[in-house]
Design a protein around this motif. Structure first.
Motif, PDB file in Angstrom:
ATOM      1  N   GLY A  81       0.882  -1.340   0.058  1.00 51.75           N
ATOM      2  CA  GLY A  81      -0.040   0.045   0.019  1.00 51.75           C
ATOM      3  C   GLY A  81       0.915   1.276  -0.099  1.00 51.75           C
ATOM      4  O   GLY A  81       0.248   2.200  -0.168  1.00 51.75           O
ATOM      5  N   LEU A  82       2.103   0.988   0.169  1.00 47.93           N
ATOM      6  CA  LEU A  82       3.037   2.399   0.302  1.00 47.93           C
ATOM      7  C   LEU A  82       3.207   3.098  -1.142  1.00 47.93           C
ATOM      8  O   LEU A  82       3.192   4.284  -1.578  1.00 47.93           O
ATOM      9  N   ARG A 195       8.369   8.541   8.464  1.00 51.26           N
ATOM     10  CA  ARG A 195       7.217   7.371   8.824  1.00 51.26           C
ATOM     11  C   ARG A 195       7.246   6.284   7.569  1.00 51.26           C
ATOM     12  O   ARG A 195       6.972   5.207   8.014  1.00 51.26           O
ATOM     13  N   GLN A 196       7.839   6.596   6.401  1.00 51.16           N
ATOM     14  CA  GLN A 196       7.908   5.773   5.331  1.00 51.16           C
ATOM     15  C   GLN A 196       9.174   4.571   5.749  1.00 51.16           C
ATOM     16  O   GLN A 196       8.795   3.436   5.348  1.00 51.16           O
ATOM     17  N   LYS A 197      10.346   5.188   6.513  1.00 46.14           N
ATOM     18  CA  LYS A 197      11.136   4.148   6.773  1.00 46.14           C
ATOM     19  C   LYS A 197      10.823   3.327   7.807  1.00 46.14           C
ATOM     20  O   LYS A 197      11.615   2.219   8.110  1.00 46.14           O
ATOM     21  N   ALA A 198       9.746   3.523   8.636  1.00 42.82           N
ATOM     22  CA  ALA A 198       9.500   2.800   9.710  1.00 42.82           C
ATOM     23  C   ALA A 198       8.677   1.605   9.143  1.00 42.82           C
ATOM     24  O   ALA A 198       8.667   0.492  10.155  1.00 42.82           O
ATOM     25  N   PHE A 199       8.178   1.505   7.956  1.00 42.38           N
ATOM     26  CA  PHE A 199       7.636   0.208   7.498  1.00 42.38           C
ATOM     27  C   PHE A 199       8.805  -0.755   6.905  1.00 42.38           C
ATOM     28  O   PHE A 199       9.449  -0.401   5.816  1.00 42.38           O
ATOM     29  N   LYS A 200       8.895  -1.779   7.449  1.00 38.67           N
ATOM     30  CA  LYS A 200       9.953  -2.755   7.026  1.00 38.67           C
ATOM     31  C   LYS A 200       9.598  -3.589   6.056  1.00 38.67           C
ATOM     32  O   LYS A 200      10.471  -4.162   5.229  1.00 38.67           O
ATOM     33  N   SER A 201       8.395  -4.430   6.294  1.00 39.85           N
ATOM     34  CA  SER A 201       8.203  -5.231   5.365  1.00 39.85           C
ATOM     35  C   SER A 201       6.582  -5.051   4.709  1.00 39.85           C
ATOM     36  O   SER A 201       5.792  -4.869   5.322  1.00 39.85           O
ATOM     37  N   PRO A 202       6.829  -5.045   3.317  1.00 39.86           N
ATOM     38  CA  PRO A 202       5.560  -4.648   2.741  1.00 39.86           C
ATOM     39  C   PRO A 202       4.610  -5.955   2.821  1.00 39.86           C
ATOM     40  O   PRO A 202       3.232  -5.787   2.770  1.00 39.86           O
TER      41      PRO A 202
END
Length: 731
Positions: A81-82, A195-202
């Protein structure tokens, strides 16, 4: 010596000299002035609170689409979703004239005044979802209404219309499209790199998206959902708009849980709520609780509801097992505050404790009623024995229990405080094991059990309104705390067989219980639950009812000599009454009579326990005057009450001794006792009652008893470990 030392006093205070206050105070700085934040910063802060992750953006978009009357939702996701989050619906669309203010904050079609919040019945209401998304992503909306001749496409940035390409106009462009709305969110959090870097795994974010889509697919009847990854030919999740709720659960969560669901529904006009849903029965359990909770059709979370339901299931599932529950809770909008959380994940409502208690009580009753298809696991402990084999009830189902890996033991739990320890553990050792057993009558030796013959007969589903009303009366009179005590109790021992008192422990509390009163209520509830499906205790040869009633009449006449009753006519009148109702008694109660007035069988309520047949004459005699044969509901109620009284264990003397006189003959100490054979029979019956209480009745109470408020007088708390600690900790 001092003449040779170089000492500089220019920057120090001479000893004994007093300093001024202003010299001791550090240099003061001017206070920072308060300023209003730029509107752009305000919008980004608000966006960050509402859209925490891609799944939150999708949740808002799904709710808006369902509010728009959609019957089909197609979701496309890229990189969790990114990179891309697209949802296409077939709802009523958005008017062309509303597009310029569509993504401004606090714009909505559902509110006009603040008071409208108290009666809101839709999903979204603040008008912040699209505004927040437009501040942290590239947003494109394509929409078409029924009245419009074409679709309109608009691009947004920071809450306002933006050109598709630099230099182009910001006005919406006409384009080809189908009825409904397509919302495309690209490059989510592109301007919030932290915030974007906090999501490690799609893949982890995509799993969260599938979970939310699955929740709404189960709840939203009449709406088809589909979700897939961008570039994949296969669809990850797809449901039909015509699918039932159970079918959707089967498709999303598997057949293992769908096959073990029980439906429930409870409402209360005084509390202003209606709750319905599906819950797994005792055959199904997993390592983690799954609760699909919707309050006024909004997917929310509630730690209080989750904790209460887990406590309810703790008495039905093995240790470490957790249930699956879908719960839809409709509460009067005026009793709900939906605006307490930025993402609307939580809501507050009035009478929370009472509503939760009503729901868990209904689920507990449903679980207690469904025990004919229980599936258990057994494991042989003998060398070379067979591994685990499922043992099923009437309806064998595949077991969900998994073998425990001894190489991965569970983590050591934290040591509890001593005042919370439960000291009684029946699986280790009992108090009675410390006492010398009797030579003739040991309570550990159970008598020979009767042979049970299974007759192939399909269970009868009771549709009688009167029985349903009697069951509802029991449910309405439930005492939740006392029910929990019996559901989690440990049997301690028999205290007084004459007063019919036993000791049980629940948690860290010790109770004295009148098992006569509890047994009476339990057998009455058992009669209501198993109505029309009783077993039978058959007499071979059949017994003469008139002869039995005459025995009861003799005992009753002796006990009540002053009663003006035509005792000689009682036996004939009661026998005639029973024979006239013999077809109904046989069908509903397994109470079979012959044309000549012989008793063929009586109801069998509980396997492993046979009531005292010395009570049979009085039971038959009371069926005449004490049963309301003229009205259906009254007849069922009074007959089951008399049957329950017959099944209650009888009162027996505590001390039974025989003293020898000078001639060497035994004289009975207890008044009214007969010869030695009668004494031996009473001793045997006492041992049998002790066995039944410990191994049959109280385990049955633990599994199925619904403790009503009338049982409070039969349970007395006599000790509390925490209270004792408070008393003795001062010593």
């Amino acid at each position: 010596m001092a003449d040779t030392m170089d000492i500089d006093y220019s920057h120090s205070t001479p000893r004994g000299t007093k300093r001024k206050a202003e010299d001791a105070r550090p240099t003061a700085q001017a206070p920072k002035r308060i300023k209003a934040l730029d509107q752009d910063v305000v919008n980004k802060i608000a966006a960050g609170e509402i859209i925490v992750a891609p799944v939150h953006a999708l949740k808002e978009l799904i709710e808006n689409a369902v509010d728009a009357g959609s019957t089909s939702l197609e979701i496309l996701v890229k990189d969790g979703g990114l990179k891309l989050l697209q949802i296409t619906d077939n709802g009523h669309g958005i008017n062309r004239d509303d597009l310029p203010i569509l993504c401004e904050r606090f714009t909505t079609s559902k509110l006009k005044t603040f008071e409208d919040l108290t009666t809101i019945g839709t999903y979204g209401f603040r008008g912040e979802a699209l505004a927040s998304i437009s501040h942290i992503a590239h947003l494109t909306i394509t929409t078409k209404t029924v009245e419009s001749s074409c679709a309109w496409r608009a691009h947004y940035a920071d809450g306002k219309l933006a050109p598709a390409k630099p230099g182009q106009s910001t006005d919406p462009k006409p384009t080809a499209g189908r009825g409904g709305t397509q919302i495309t969110v690209e490059d989510l959090f592109y301007n919030v790199p932290s915030r974007q870097k906090a999501f490690k795994s799609p893949s982890e974010e995509y799993a969260k998206i599938l979970d939310v889509v699955g929740r709404y697919a189960v709840h939203c009847g009449g709406v088809a959902f589909s979700c897939k990854k961008h570039g994949d030919s296969s669809i990850s999740l797809s449901t039909s708009k015509d699918a039932s709720r159970v079918d959707s659960i089967r498709l999303i969560h598997g057949s293992a849980v769908a096959n073990e669901l029980i439906s429930f529904e409870v409402s209360d006009q005084n509390l202003g709520f209606t709750a319905s849903g599906y819950a797994s029965n005792a055959n199904y359990h997993v390592k983690k609780t799954t609760i699909l909770l919707f309050i006024n059709h909004r997917s929310v979370e509630s730690s209080a509801i989750k904790k209460a339901l887990e406590q309810t299931y703790s008495t039905f599932l093995p240790k470490g097992g957790h249930p699956f529950i879908y719960l839809s809770l409709d509460i009067d909008p005026q009793r709900v505050d939906v605006n307490v959380h930025p993402t609307k994940r939580e809501v507050n409502f009035l009478n929370e404790d009472e509503i939760i208690e009503a729901i868990r009580t209904e689920i507990r009753i449903k679980l207690s009623e469904v025990d004919t298809s229980r599936t258990f696991m057994t494991q042989s402990l003998l060398p070379g024995g067979a591994p685990k084999v499922p043992i099923s009830g009437l309806n064998p189902k595949p077991s969900n229990q998994k073998a425990v890996n001894p190489r991965n033991p569970s983590s050591t739990p934290a040591k509890p405080y001593e005042n919370n320890l439960v000291r009684t553990d029946p699986s280790i050792r009992k108090i009675t094991s410390m006492l010398p057993p009797s030579t003739k009558h040991s309570s550990t030796q159970s008598p020979q059990q009767p042979n049970y013959i299974t007759i192939p007969r399909a269970p009868t589903h009771c549709r009688l309104t009167t029985i349903k009303d009697l069951r509802a009366t029991v449910r309405d009179n439930i005492h939740a705390t006392l029910t929990e005590v019996f559901a989690s109790h440990t049997y301690v021992g028999l205290v007084d067989v004459q007063r019919r008192i036993v000791a049980i422990q629940s948690g860290v509390k010790l109770f004295l219980v009148d098992y006569g009163m509890i047994s009476n209520e339990y057998f009455y509830q058992l009669g209501l639950t198993d109505f029309g499906n009783f077993g039978a205790i058959r007499f071979d040869p059949p017994l003469s009812i008139p002869d039995l009633i005459r025995i009861g009449v003799t005992a009753e006449r002796t006990a009540n000599p002053d009663d003006e009753v035509e005792w000689d006519e009682v036996a004939a009148a009661v026998t005639k009454q029973l024979i006239s109702r013999k077809d109904m008694l046989a069908e509903y109660f397994s109470f079979e009579l012959s044309e000549d007035g012989d008793l063929i069988s009586i109801p069998l309520l509980l396997k492993g326990y046979t009531p005292s047949m010395t009570k049979l004459p009085r039971f038959l005699m009371r069926l005449g005057p004490c049963v309301n044969w003229n009205e259906e509901k009254g007849c069922f109620h009074t007959f089951l009450r008399e049957l329950a009284s017959f099944y209650v264990p009888e009162q027996l003397p505590n001390e039974i001794k025989a003293n020898k006189d000078g001639k060497g003959e035994e004289t009975v100490v207890d008044e009214g006792m007969g010869d030695s054979e009668e004494i031996e029979e009473v001793k045997r019956r006492k041992d049998e009652v002790a066995r039944v209480l410990e191994h049959v009745l109280f385990p049955a109470f633990r599994a199925r008893l619904v403790a009503t408020k009338g049982l409070l007088s039969g349970v007395v708390e006599v000790a509390d470990l925490k209270g004792l600690y408070r008393v003795f900790e001062r010593c």
